[in-house]
Design a protein around this motif. Structure first.
Motif, mmCIF file in Angstrom:
data_model
loop_
_atom_site.group_PDB
_atom_site.id
_atom_site.type_symbol
_atom_site.label_atom_id
_atom_site.label_comp_id
_atom_site.label_asym_id
_atom_site.label_seq_id
_atom_site.Cartn_x
_atom_site.Cartn_y
_atom_site.Cartn_z
ATOM 1 N N UNK A 156 -25.669 42.071 -6.386
ATOM 2 C CA UNK A 156 -24.507 41.444 -5.747
ATOM 3 C C UNK A 156 -23.402 41.206 -6.769
ATOM 4 N N UNK A 157 -23.792 40.783 -7.980
ATOM 5 C CA UNK A 157 -22.801 40.537 -9.031
ATOM 6 C C UNK A 157 -22.069 41.817 -9.410
ATOM 7 N N UNK A 158 -22.794 42.927 -9.472
ATOM 8 C CA UNK A 158 -22.166 44.209 -9.802
ATOM 9 C C UNK A 158 -21.168 44.610 -8.713
ATOM 10 N N UNK A 159 -21.589 44.481 -7.461
ATOM 11 C CA UNK A 159 -20.711 44.846 -6.345
ATOM 12 C C UNK A 159 -19.464 43.963 -6.326
ATOM 13 N N UNK A 160 -19.658 42.663 -6.526
ATOM 14 C CA UNK A 160 -18.528 41.732 -6.511
ATOM 15 C C UNK A 160 -17.571 42.003 -7.671
ATOM 16 N N UNK A 161 -18.121 42.245 -8.854
ATOM 17 C CA UNK A 161 -17.284 42.480 -10.032
ATOM 18 C C UNK A 161 -16.472 43.760 -9.891
ATOM 19 N N UNK A 162 -17.137 44.829 -9.470
ATOM 20 C CA UNK A 162 -16.440 46.105 -9.300
ATOM 21 C C UNK A 162 -15.393 45.998 -8.197
ATOM 22 N N UNK A 163 -15.752 45.333 -7.106
ATOM 23 C CA UNK A 163 -14.797 45.165 -6.016
ATOM 24 C C UNK A 163 -13.577 44.359 -6.423
ATOM 25 N N UNK A 164 -13.781 43.354 -7.278
ATOM 26 C CA UNK A 164 -12.663 42.516 -7.718
ATOM 27 C C UNK A 164 -11.744 43.247 -8.686
ATOM 28 N N UNK A 165 -12.306 44.149 -9.478
ATOM 29 C CA UNK A 165 -11.511 44.865 -10.485
ATOM 30 C C UNK A 165 -11.057 46.244 -10.010
ATOM 31 N N UNK A 166 -11.426 46.604 -8.799
ATOM 32 C CA UNK A 166 -11.057 47.923 -8.276
ATOM 33 C C UNK A 166 -9.585 47.954 -7.902
ATOM 34 N N UNK A 167 -8.943 49.082 -8.194
ATOM 35 C CA UNK A 167 -7.549 49.298 -7.813
ATOM 36 C C UNK A 167 -7.399 50.681 -7.221
ATOM 37 N N UNK A 168 -6.391 50.841 -6.391
ATOM 38 C CA UNK A 168 -6.133 52.158 -5.811
ATOM 39 C C UNK A 168 -5.627 53.134 -6.868
ATOM 40 N N UNK A 169 -5.018 52.605 -7.915
ATOM 41 C CA UNK A 169 -4.561 53.431 -9.026
ATOM 42 C C UNK A 169 -5.779 53.884 -9.835
ATOM 43 N N UNK A 170 -6.030 55.185 -9.860
ATOM 44 C CA UNK A 170 -7.212 55.711 -10.550
ATOM 45 C C UNK A 170 -7.132 55.588 -12.068
ATOM 46 N N UNK A 171 -5.976 55.239 -12.580
ATOM 47 C CA UNK A 171 -5.826 55.067 -14.025
ATOM 48 C C UNK A 171 -5.960 53.603 -14.416
ATOM 49 N N UNK A 172 -5.320 52.722 -13.661
ATOM 50 C CA UNK A 172 -5.285 51.299 -14.013
ATOM 51 C C UNK A 172 -6.480 50.504 -13.497
ATOM 52 N N UNK A 173 -7.357 51.110 -12.745
ATOM 53 C CA UNK A 173 -8.506 50.380 -12.226
ATOM 54 C C UNK A 173 -9.423 49.944 -13.364
ATOM 55 N N UNK A 174 -10.100 48.826 -13.184
ATOM 56 C CA UNK A 174 -10.925 48.238 -14.252
ATOM 57 C C UNK A 174 -12.418 48.284 -13.900
ATOM 58 N N UNK A 175 -12.854 49.384 -13.306
ATOM 59 C CA UNK A 175 -14.252 49.499 -12.888
ATOM 60 C C UNK A 175 -15.196 49.403 -14.078
ATOM 61 N N UNK A 176 -14.888 50.140 -15.144
ATOM 62 C CA UNK A 176 -15.775 50.150 -16.309
ATOM 63 C C UNK A 176 -15.813 48.792 -16.996
ATOM 64 N N UNK A 177 -14.695 48.092 -16.995
ATOM 65 C CA UNK A 177 -14.675 46.757 -17.593
ATOM 66 C C UNK A 177 -15.581 45.809 -16.805
ATOM 67 N N UNK A 178 -15.536 45.924 -15.480
ATOM 68 C CA UNK A 178 -16.392 45.086 -14.640
ATOM 69 C C UNK A 178 -17.867 45.369 -14.901
ATOM 70 N N UNK A 179 -18.221 46.643 -14.978
ATOM 71 C CA UNK A 179 -19.613 47.006 -15.244
ATOM 72 C C UNK A 179 -20.051 46.535 -16.628
ATOM 73 N N UNK A 180 -19.163 46.652 -17.597
ATOM 74 C CA UNK A 180 -19.490 46.192 -18.952
ATOM 75 C C UNK A 180 -19.617 44.672 -19.002
ATOM 76 N N UNK A 181 -18.857 43.980 -18.152
ATOM 77 C CA UNK A 181 -18.983 42.524 -18.091
ATOM 78 C C UNK A 181 -20.351 42.101 -17.585
ATOM 79 N N UNK A 182 -20.844 42.793 -16.571
ATOM 80 C CA UNK A 182 -22.188 42.504 -16.057
ATOM 81 C C UNK A 182 -23.240 42.883 -17.096
ATOM 82 N N UNK A 183 -23.036 44.029 -17.745
ATOM 83 C CA UNK A 183 -23.972 44.463 -18.783
ATOM 84 C C UNK A 183 -23.990 43.485 -19.952
#
Length: 211
Positions: free
Chosen positions: A24-51
């Motif tokens: 749930x934490x991974x889904x919430x983090x990725x969802x919160x940092x997701x952006x429609x801009x494929x360059x500015x999105x922070x998906x990897x940062x969210x995953x690294x935060x959980x890691x």
């Protein structure tokens, strides 16, 4: 007999619940940092935060077990608390990063991020760890175990947040500066020209663009 049954049942239930919580934490983090801009999105940062939080839990528990500190089942609830603290640190750093100028260099943006986020993260982590270590003075063994394991894990969580997570943000910033897709890391050439023109136009007007 019932106490023995509870001790035998607890490890399996804790692992199951923590797995669900972590998902749930991974889904919430990725969802919160997701952006429609494929360059500015922070998906990897969210995953690294959980890691980063997971590494803190493993490091804290592993260090104490290596020192042969007694482990009581009450300490098994620490990961749930640590997950909230770690994600909070991650969201603070992402928020501070987003308030920096896109046209600035990555070292400059990261220094501005740390100048704002480090104080908040340090104070909260210090007070949490201090409160937990003071709780170790309790005469109850179960409370001592919980406070000791939680205190060490909070300390590692702070350490990983300002080192590992910061490095991940720098790498993600380099990817953004190169206008690379968040998943394929391929340059988005057409979008790159449009983004640069837009940023230069706003910069000429003195408008600060955040990302």
């Amino acid at each position: 007999m019932s106490m023995q049954w509870e001790f035998e049942k607890s490890p399996d239930s804790v692992i199951f619940l923590f797995s669900i919580t972590y998902a749930i934490a991974i889904i919430f983090s990725v969802g919160s940092c997701w952006r429609l801009d494929n360059v500015r999105t922070k998906v990897w940062v969210a995953l690294c935060g959980v890691l980063s939080t997971g590494l803190a839990i493993v490091s804290g528990f592993g260090a104490l077990l290596l020192l042969e500190q007694p482990f009581v089942m009450t300490a098994a609830s620490c990961p749930f608390m640590l997950l909230g603290i770690g994600l909070d640190d991650m969201f603070i750093m992402v928020s501070c990063w987003q308030r920096t100028r896109v046209l600035d260099s990555v070292p400059s943006r990261l220094s501005q991020t740390y100048s704002e986020a480090a104080v908040s993260i340090t104070i909260t982590s210090l007070t949490d760890a201090l409160a937990l270590f003071l709780g170790y003075m309790s005469p109850f063994g179960s409370v001592q175990s919980f406070c000791l394991y939680a205190g060490f894990s909070v300390s590692f969580c702070y350490l990983y947040s300002i080192t590992f997570l910061g490095a991940c943000m720098a790498l993600n910033g380099q990817r953004e500066a190169g206008n690379q897709h968040w998943f394929t890391c391929i340059k988005c050439l057409k979008i790159c020209l449009q983004v640069i023109q837009k940023h230069l136009a706003f910069a000429a007007l003195g408008v600060v663009i955040i990302a």
